[in-house]
Design an enzyme around this catalytic site. Structure first.
Site, PDB file in Angstrom:
ATOM      1  CB  THR A 130      -0.907  -0.005   1.246  1.00  0.00           C
ATOM      2  OG1 THR A 130      -1.640  -1.225   1.263  1.00  0.00           O
ATOM      3  CG2 THR A 130      -1.879   1.165   1.231  1.00  0.00           C
ATOM      4  N   PRO A 132       0.514   5.872  -0.157  1.00  0.00           N
ATOM      5  CG  PRO A 132       1.797   7.657   0.651  1.00  0.00           C
ATOM      6  CD  PRO A 132       1.914   6.316  -0.009  1.00  0.00           C
ATOM      7  N   GLY A 135      -4.175   2.034  -2.518  1.00  0.00           N
ATOM      8  CA  GLY A 135      -4.487   1.021  -1.507  1.00  0.00           C
ATOM      9  C   GLY A 135      -5.244  -0.122  -2.137  1.00  0.00           C
ATOM     10  CD  GLU A 247      -2.857  -9.632   3.199  1.00  0.00           C
ATOM     11  OE1 GLU A 247      -1.842  -9.851   2.497  1.00  0.00           O
ATOM     12  OE2 GLU A 247      -3.251  -8.489   3.464  1.00  0.00           O
ATOM     13  CD  GLU A 372     -17.199  -1.075   0.614  1.00  0.00           C
ATOM     14  OE1 GLU A 372     -16.016  -1.394   0.858  1.00  0.00           O
ATOM     15  OE2 GLU A 372     -17.937  -0.560   1.468  1.00  0.00           O
TER      16      GLU A 372
END
Ligand SMILES: Cc1cc2nc3c(=O)[nH]c(=O)nc-3n(C[C@H](O)[C@H](O)[C@H](O)COP(=O)(O)OP(=O)(O)OC[C@H]3O[C@@H](n4cnc5c(N)ncnc54)[C@H](O)[C@@H]3O)c2cc1C
Length: 385
Positions: A130, A132, A135, A247, A372
């Site tokens: 990730t 800034p 993401g 994960e 989502e």
């Protein structure tokens, strides 16, 4: 309370009980302090490595036990019972989100360098994808790595990196081909803490998971040798997507452990606390809400183990894994909301376990794939041609 599943062999059940015993004896009595310190002490992680908690899915030649995905899910569920999800995520990022990049994509000589130390808990890993400005949309990442013939120079920054302050080895995603864009031209690198040009930008203060350390990482002309390139050059995006499966499975299993533990706490509280002349649990409005949550947690748990079993059969059940991440991330929040409600005012007071669990749960609908985004993955795979 751990429940049954046909997928749990006697060996896995014994291992799961051993994990719960560790959590009861070593984590619960001490983790309030870790929450204040913002980290899980290194001695605890070393102790876990010594016991054998860190090599569940890894080959025996490096000190692992090669036990597979069902065992891994059972481990994550047991860590979820700790009531300190910051502890659970510290461990699971190391075992199931960061180090798989080495074991799945690394060469023998790369594994030779790091694998035993990872499994022993001497070296703690993190994964830095990730940024800034990127993401959910991993393909939008901008950190670059430029070759000079002998190695790679990394420039860019990473955001929200678990184990970022105290970790030793990071699996870092960077763009390696300026001619390619989006999901193409991304590669993975191993960067060790202390490498010149690699610094912790800032330690991030969080609403929950407070004993897990989270940081912004900065790469400024950070040079790593060619042997730190992990997997195929320019194909890192696919490695990231592949490793996301494990994960997301463990985040789901951890959430099931947390949700069941919150329900157990709330059964105890509502049976002991009286109002209007009877225990709260006697009110149908309360017990039926808890009963429905219990039914949903039981169902989610079976989906987790069934999916882990599919993985152990050699399948790649992307739809089921995405369902787990979406379902469990939302369910654990629904459970915490109602369990806190039935603790009344005490649930809002920081000394209660449910208050922490409520805060800890929130990020689980966001991190590792927001609900989502996961639902899009499910929808794409549910459409009948
Ligand atoms: C405590 C913590 C620890 C973390 N640890 C790590 C780590 O160790 N390593 C690492 O690389 N990352 C880590 N992350 C990052 C985490 O995976 C991202 O926060 C997550 O993927 C969401 O990305 P974002 O925050 O940039 O949100 P954005 O991508 O900006 O999305 C914001 C919101 O928009 C919605 N949204 C996004 N895309 C869509 C879509 N297509 N359709 C509909 N809605 C959408 C979702 O509700 C989402 O929550 C961590 C994050 C936190 C908070």
């Amino acid at each position: 309370m751990l429940k049954r599943s046909i997928y749990l062999t006697d060996e896995i059940k014994a291992f799961q009980e051993q994990t719960v015993a560790f959590v009861e004896n070593e984590v619960k009595p001490n983790a309030e302090k870790w929450e204040l310190e913002g980290m899980v002490p290194r001695e605890v992680l070393r102790q876990m490595g010594n016991i054998g908690f860190f090599g569940l899915q890894y080959p025996e030649e490096y000190g692992g036990v090669d036990a597979g995905a069902v065992a891994t899910a059972a481990f994550a569920e047991a860590l979820g019972t700790s009531t300190f999800s910051g502890f659970a995520i510290t461990v699971l990022v190391h075992t199931d989100m960061a180090s798989p990049h080495l074991f799945n994509q690394g060469t023998d000589s790369q594994k030779e360098r790091f694998a035993r130390k990872i499994i022993a808990g001497e070296l703690i890993t993190g994964v830095a994808i990730t940024e800034p400005d990127a993401g959910s949309d991993v393909a939008g990442l901008r950190t670059t790595a430029v070759s000079d013939g002998e190695g790679w120079r990394l420039n860019g920054s990473k955001m929200f990196i678990t184990n970022g302050v105290h970790g030793d080895l990071f699996m870092v995603a960077a763009r390696t081909n300026p001619e390619l864009s989006g999901s193409h031209g991304i590669s993975m690198f191993m960067v060790e803490a202390g490498t010149p040009g690699f610094t912790v930008g800032r330690k991030l203060d969080k609403m929950g998971w407070r004993c897990s350390d989270t940081a912004e990482l900065i790469f400024q002309d950070c040079w790593v040798p060619d042997e730190n390139l992990l997997g195929q050059k320019d194909k890192g995006f696919y490695a990231v997507m592949d490793n996301f499966q494990n994960e997301r499975l463990v985040i789901g299993a951890m959430a099931v452990g947390e949700a069941q533990t919150a329900l157990d706490l709330t059964y105890a509280h509502t049976q002991q606390r009286t109002a209007f002349g009877a225990p709260l649990f006697e009110k149908q409005a309360i017990r039926q809400r808890l009963a429905m949550l219990q039914a949903r947690v039981d169902a989610a748990r079976q989906l987790v183990y069934h999916t882990a079993w599919l993985i152990d059969q050699g399948e790649k059940p992307v739809r089921e894994v995405s369902e787990i991440k979406a379902l469990c991330g939302e369910l654990v929040n629904d459970v915490m909301y109602d369990c806190l409600q039935f603790h009344g005012g005490m649930g809002f007071i920081q000394e209660t376990t449910i208050e922490r669990m409520y805060r800890d749960a929130r990020v689980q609908a966001i991190g590792g794939g927001a609900t989502e985004v996961m639902l899009e993955e499910v929808a794409k795979r549910s459409y009948l041609p």
